[in-house]
Design a protein around this motif. Structure first.
Motif, PDB file in Angstrom:
ATOM      1  N   PRO A 113       0.727  -1.253  -0.078  1.00 35.66           N
ATOM      2  CA  PRO A 113      -0.188  -0.044  -0.015  1.00 35.66           C
ATOM      3  C   PRO A 113       0.863   1.385  -0.131  1.00 35.66           C
ATOM      4  O   PRO A 113       0.259   2.266  -0.371  1.00 35.66           O
ATOM      5  N   PHE A 114       2.168   1.123   0.329  1.00 39.38           N
ATOM      6  CA  PHE A 114       3.142   2.413   0.404  1.00 39.38           C
ATOM      7  C   PHE A 114       4.056   2.565  -0.685  1.00 39.38           C
ATOM      8  O   PHE A 114       4.871   3.173  -0.806  1.00 39.38           O
ATOM      9  N   ALA A 115       3.805   1.615  -1.720  1.00 39.14           N
ATOM     10  CA  ALA A 115       4.851   1.220  -2.692  1.00 39.14           C
ATOM     11  C   ALA A 115       4.867   2.746  -3.750  1.00 39.14           C
ATOM     12  O   ALA A 115       5.853   3.335  -3.987  1.00 39.14           O
ATOM     13  N   ALA A 116       3.660   3.044  -3.998  1.00 36.37           N
ATOM     14  CA  ALA A 116       3.459   4.535  -4.639  1.00 36.37           C
ATOM     15  C   ALA A 116       4.042   5.523  -4.011  1.00 36.37           C
ATOM     16  O   ALA A 116       4.781   6.287  -4.449  1.00 36.37           O
ATOM     17  N   ASP A 117       4.086   5.594  -2.606  1.00 39.30           N
ATOM     18  CA  ASP A 117       4.468   6.696  -2.005  1.00 39.30           C
ATOM     19  C   ASP A 117       6.057   6.572  -1.743  1.00 39.30           C
ATOM     20  O   ASP A 117       6.617   7.615  -1.869  1.00 39.30           O
ATOM     21  N   ALA A 118       6.556   5.407  -2.011  1.00 33.60           N
ATOM     22  CA  ALA A 118       8.134   5.304  -1.828  1.00 33.60           C
ATOM     23  C   ALA A 118       8.738   5.890  -3.334  1.00 33.60           C
ATOM     24  O   ALA A 118       9.603   6.481  -3.417  1.00 33.60           O
ATOM     25  N   LEU A 119       7.937   5.697  -4.165  1.00 36.27           N
ATOM     26  CA  LEU A 119       8.342   6.209  -5.497  1.00 36.27           C
ATOM     27  C   LEU A 119       8.207   7.803  -5.514  1.00 36.27           C
ATOM     28  O   LEU A 119       9.072   8.455  -6.172  1.00 36.27           O
ATOM     29  N   ALA A 120       7.008   8.279  -5.134  1.00 33.32           N
ATOM     30  CA  ALA A 120       6.840   9.516  -4.888  1.00 33.32           C
ATOM     31  C   ALA A 120       7.982  10.249  -4.274  1.00 33.32           C
ATOM     32  O   ALA A 120       8.370  11.453  -4.248  1.00 33.32           O
ATOM     33  N   ALA A 121       8.351   9.707  -3.093  1.00 30.33           N
ATOM     34  CA  ALA A 121       9.347  10.255  -2.200  1.00 30.33           C
ATOM     35  C   ALA A 121      10.763  10.153  -2.677  1.00 30.33           C
ATOM     36  O   ALA A 121      11.703  10.755  -1.998  1.00 30.33           O
ATOM     37  N   GLY A 122      10.820   9.272  -3.671  1.00 31.88           N
ATOM     38  CA  GLY A 122      12.409   9.146  -4.194  1.00 31.88           C
ATOM     39  C   GLY A 122      13.125   8.152  -3.400  1.00 31.88           C
ATOM     40  O   GLY A 122      14.339   8.139  -3.864  1.00 31.88           O
ATOM     41  N   GLU A 123      12.412   7.354  -2.727  1.00 35.85           N
ATOM     42  CA  GLU A 123      12.941   6.354  -1.733  1.00 35.85           C
ATOM     43  C   GLU A 123      13.457   5.195  -2.589  1.00 35.85           C
ATOM     44  O   GLU A 123      14.510   4.401  -2.322  1.00 35.85           O
ATOM     45  N   VAL A 124      12.788   5.048  -3.701  1.00 37.77           N
ATOM     46  CA  VAL A 124      12.976   3.796  -4.651  1.00 37.77           C
ATOM     47  C   VAL A 124      12.951   4.315  -6.086  1.00 37.77           C
ATOM     48  O   VAL A 124      12.168   5.334  -6.426  1.00 37.77           O
ATOM     49  N   ASP A 125      13.691   3.617  -7.167  1.00 35.90           N
ATOM     50  CA  ASP A 125      13.775   4.066  -8.354  1.00 35.90           C
ATOM     51  C   ASP A 125      12.667   3.142  -9.196  1.00 35.90           C
ATOM     52  O   ASP A 125      12.290   3.442 -10.147  1.00 35.90           O
ATOM     53  N   GLY A 126      12.278   1.954  -8.536  1.00 35.07           N
ATOM     54  CA  GLY A 126      11.298   1.075  -9.156  1.00 35.07           C
ATOM     55  C   GLY A 126      10.649   0.380  -8.197  1.00 35.07           C
ATOM     56  O   GLY A 126      11.381  -0.072  -7.028  1.00 35.07           O
ATOM     57  N   ILE A 127       9.575  -0.132  -8.635  1.00 34.57           N
ATOM     58  CA  ILE A 127       8.929  -1.309  -7.585  1.00 34.57           C
ATOM     59  C   ILE A 127       8.173  -2.545  -8.438  1.00 34.57           C
ATOM     60  O   ILE A 127       8.214  -2.471  -9.634  1.00 34.57           O
ATOM     61  N   CYS A 128       8.422  -3.731  -7.599  1.00 38.12           N
ATOM     62  CA  CYS A 128       7.693  -4.809  -8.028  1.00 38.12           C
ATOM     63  C   CYS A 128       6.715  -4.937  -7.175  1.00 38.12           C
ATOM     64  O   CYS A 128       7.084  -5.522  -6.222  1.00 38.12           O
ATOM     65  N   VAL A 129       5.421  -5.065  -7.464  1.00 37.59           N
ATOM     66  CA  VAL A 129       4.268  -5.063  -6.594  1.00 37.59           C
ATOM     67  C   VAL A 129       3.173  -5.462  -7.308  1.00 37.59           C
ATOM     68  O   VAL A 129       2.889  -5.251  -8.473  1.00 37.59           O
ATOM     69  N   GLY A 130       2.174  -6.060  -6.303  1.00 36.83           N
ATOM     70  CA  GLY A 130       0.897  -6.438  -7.081  1.00 36.83           C
ATOM     71  C   GLY A 130      -0.115  -5.327  -7.318  1.00 36.83           C
ATOM     72  O   GLY A 130      -0.029  -4.108  -6.731  1.00 36.83           O
ATOM     73  N   GLU A 131      -1.279  -5.639  -8.005  1.00 39.03           N
ATOM     74  CA  GLU A 131      -2.280  -4.552  -8.139  1.00 39.03           C
ATOM     75  C   GLU A 131      -3.161  -4.394  -7.111  1.00 39.03           C
ATOM     76  O   GLU A 131      -3.382  -5.439  -6.342  1.00 39.03           O
ATOM     77  N   PRO A 132      -3.491  -3.003  -6.827  1.00 36.36           N
ATOM     78  CA  PRO A 132      -3.595  -2.196  -7.731  1.00 36.36           C
ATOM     79  C   PRO A 132      -2.752  -1.212  -7.643  1.00 36.36           C
ATOM     80  O   PRO A 132      -2.632  -0.070  -8.268  1.00 36.36           O
ATOM     81  N   TRP A 133      -1.591  -1.388  -6.875  1.00 38.23           N
ATOM     82  CA  TRP A 133      -0.790  -0.318  -6.486  1.00 38.23           C
ATOM     83  C   TRP A 133       0.480   0.207  -7.499  1.00 38.23           C
ATOM     84  O   TRP A 133       0.792   1.320  -7.565  1.00 38.23           O
ATOM     85  N   ASN A 134       0.524  -0.707  -8.513  1.00 40.67           N
ATOM     86  CA  ASN A 134       1.123  -0.132  -9.641  1.00 40.67           C
ATOM     87  C   ASN A 134       0.386   0.763 -10.362  1.00 40.67           C
ATOM     88  O   ASN A 134       0.789   1.907 -10.796  1.00 40.67           O
ATOM     89  N   SER A 135      -0.813   0.555 -10.548  1.00 40.11           N
ATOM     90  CA  SER A 135      -1.681   1.442 -11.318  1.00 40.11           C
ATOM     91  C   SER A 135      -2.064   2.630 -10.389  1.00 40.11           C
ATOM     92  O   SER A 135      -2.037   3.836 -11.092  1.00 40.11           O
ATOM     93  N   ILE A 136      -1.934   2.698  -9.180  1.00 42.60           N
ATOM     94  CA  ILE A 136      -2.401   3.969  -8.475  1.00 42.60           C
ATOM     95  C   ILE A 136      -0.957   4.558  -8.789  1.00 42.60           C
ATOM     96  O   ILE A 136      -1.009   5.836  -8.744  1.00 42.60           O
ATOM     97  N   ALA A 137       0.394   3.961  -8.810  1.00 42.13           N
ATOM     98  CA  ALA A 137       1.364   4.753  -8.828  1.00 42.13           C
ATOM     99  C   ALA A 137       1.479   5.592 -10.346  1.00 42.13           C
ATOM    100  O   ALA A 137       1.906   6.785 -10.491  1.00 42.13           O
ATOM    101  N   VAL A 138       1.082   4.978 -11.386  1.00 45.01           N
ATOM    102  CA  VAL A 138       0.831   5.562 -12.743  1.00 45.01           C
ATOM    103  C   VAL A 138      -0.357   6.687 -12.525  1.00 45.01           C
ATOM    104  O   VAL A 138       0.041   7.743 -13.037  1.00 45.01           O
ATOM    105  N   ASP A 139      -1.410   6.310 -11.980  1.00 47.53           N
ATOM    106  CA  ASP A 139      -2.467   7.380 -11.904  1.00 47.53           C
ATOM    107  C   ASP A 139      -2.138   8.587 -11.059  1.00 47.53           C
ATOM    108  O   ASP A 139      -2.686   9.596 -11.373  1.00 47.53           O
TER     109      ASP A 139
END
Length: 403
Positions: A170-196
């Motif tokens: 649930p926090f994978a998109a937040d980690a991307l947004a914060a610059g803590e990670v450069d990429g994620i491998c995660v289940g849906e819907p959390w990839n889609s939420i990062a894109v949206d």
């Protein structure tokens, strides 16, 4: 029929659909079960609730059930996996900056081409002392092993050229947004939420790495599965009925609305619906791309717990944990998957039941009929992106041939 309660732990992911729908649509009640669903935010907590008896079963990443049985990171506890909740359904999502550096387009990339572009960026970042960092949902997750398998296959050394850390789904998109990670491998819907949200772009679906990769499973302590065998068999039947309902085209909107509820995924209906219908929005604002079998949960006996799938996951543990292959550990890992319980539950139901409990993984490029003790079974393309096949009877030979 008296109603028996079973508590099931889960994380807010689309592939928690089957226990949720079994509860909400009456499939569990038809089997004399009341499902009490317990939502968590990390796989470690899901596992601990299960092991300490706070839950009877769990929606769980498959490798974690195996690692628990082997005593990795904690005392060994015998585990039982009598049902697979889904194959694939994950994606690898890059930050916007990394996506641009790798030249990602408006469609899913080719694993080899994306890998070559990523390798150039990863080497440059490593040499500059700022390694790329990827987030996965648990050390013992299919996400971790699928990501590592792909990276190694395209010439990128996990843990040397790039860093891999753990981030909760649930926090994978937040980690991307914060610059803590450069990429994620995660289940849906959390990839889609990062894109949206405009903080990521999807590079690959994990189905492009292993076309029929095992993902989430129903996990239980082996003692509970044995002591409550009748309830376990009824639970399998309820989940199988939910799976048949879930894949019907006329039910997808209702299913998405149920999963989106605050008690379950607490996520946008549209993002969930896209995952259910194999449509992936790759870039912010883009039109969804159709990728067949992005998430795979019913056909081809997809819910059957193949021991060869468990063996592949064990082989990845042996590869990346530095423990090496151990025949006794491999046997424990394979025995964690319980096709005997699956067969016992669905005998006489008309559901296809494979005659074998293990198979060569990654060997099929086209659909082929397979031996079954009940019903007609056809298995489809299950290729790995690098063309390798996995023989569960020769794990040492398989490991010796990997990059």
């Amino acid at each position: 029929m008296s109603i028996e309660t079973m508590r099931i732990g889960f994380l807010p992911l689309v592939d928690a659909a089957l226990p949720i729908l079994a509860r909400e649509l009456g499939f569990a009640e038809e089997q004399g079960l009341a499902l009490d669903l317990v939502r968590d935010v990390t796989w470690a907590t899901v596992r601990d609730r299960l092991l300490y008896g706070h839950t009877d079963a769990a929606h769980m990443v498959a490798p974690l059930a195996i690692a628990t049985a082997l005593g990795h990171d904690r005392p060994a506890t015998a585990m039982a996996v009598p049902f697979v909740l889904g194959l694939n359904g994950n994606a690898i999502t890059f930050s916007i900056a990394l996506g641009e550096a790798c030249g990602l387009g408006d469609a899913l990339g080719d694993p080899h081409a994306v890998g070559a572009a990523l390798r150039a960026v990863a080497v440059a970042r490593r040499d500059a002392g700022r390694r790329l960092r990827f987030g996965v949902v648990h050390r013992y997750s299919s996400h971790n092993y699928m990501l590592r398998y792909w990276l190694a296959g395209v010439g990128i050394r996990p843990d040397a050229d790039v860093e891999i850390v753990v981030t909760s789904p649930p926090f994978a998109a937040d980690a991307l947004a914060a610059g803590e990670v450069d990429g994620i491998c995660v289940g849906e819907p959390w990839n889609s939420i990062a894109v949206d949200r405009g903080v990521g772009r999807i590079a690959l679906a994990t189905a492009q790495i292993w076309r029929r990769g095992v993902e989430k499973v129903l996990a239980m302590r082996a003692g509970v599965a044995d002591e409550r065998r009748d309830a376990t068999l009824r639970l399998i039947r309820a989940l199988h009925a939910a799976a048949a309902h879930f894949v019907r085209p006329d039910t997808v909107e209702d299913s998405a609305a149920i999963l989106a509820r605050p008690a379950y995924l607490d996520a946008p209906v549209d993002a969930i619906l896209r995952a259910i219908t194999d449509r992936i929005r790759v870039v912010p604002g883009g039109d969804p791309v159709h990728y067949p079998d992005f998430m795979f949960q019913y056909r081809e006996a997809a819910n059957f717990p193949w021991r060869s799938q468990a063996a592949w996951l064990y082989a990845q543990m042996a590869r990346w944990d530095g423990r090496g292959h151990d025949a006794a550990a491999a046997a424990v890992a394979a025995a964690t998957f319980r096709p005997d319980l699956y067969r016992a539950a669905l005998a006489g139901s008309g559901a296809p039941l494979p005659g074998a409990s293990s198979k060569l993984e990654g060997a099929l490029g086209e659909p082929i009929g397979a031996g079954s003790t009940q019903g007609r079974l056809v298995l489809g393309n299950d290729r790995f992106f690098d063309g390798r096949a996995f023989d569960p009877d020769d794990i040492p030979g398989y490991l010796a041939g990997l990059p």
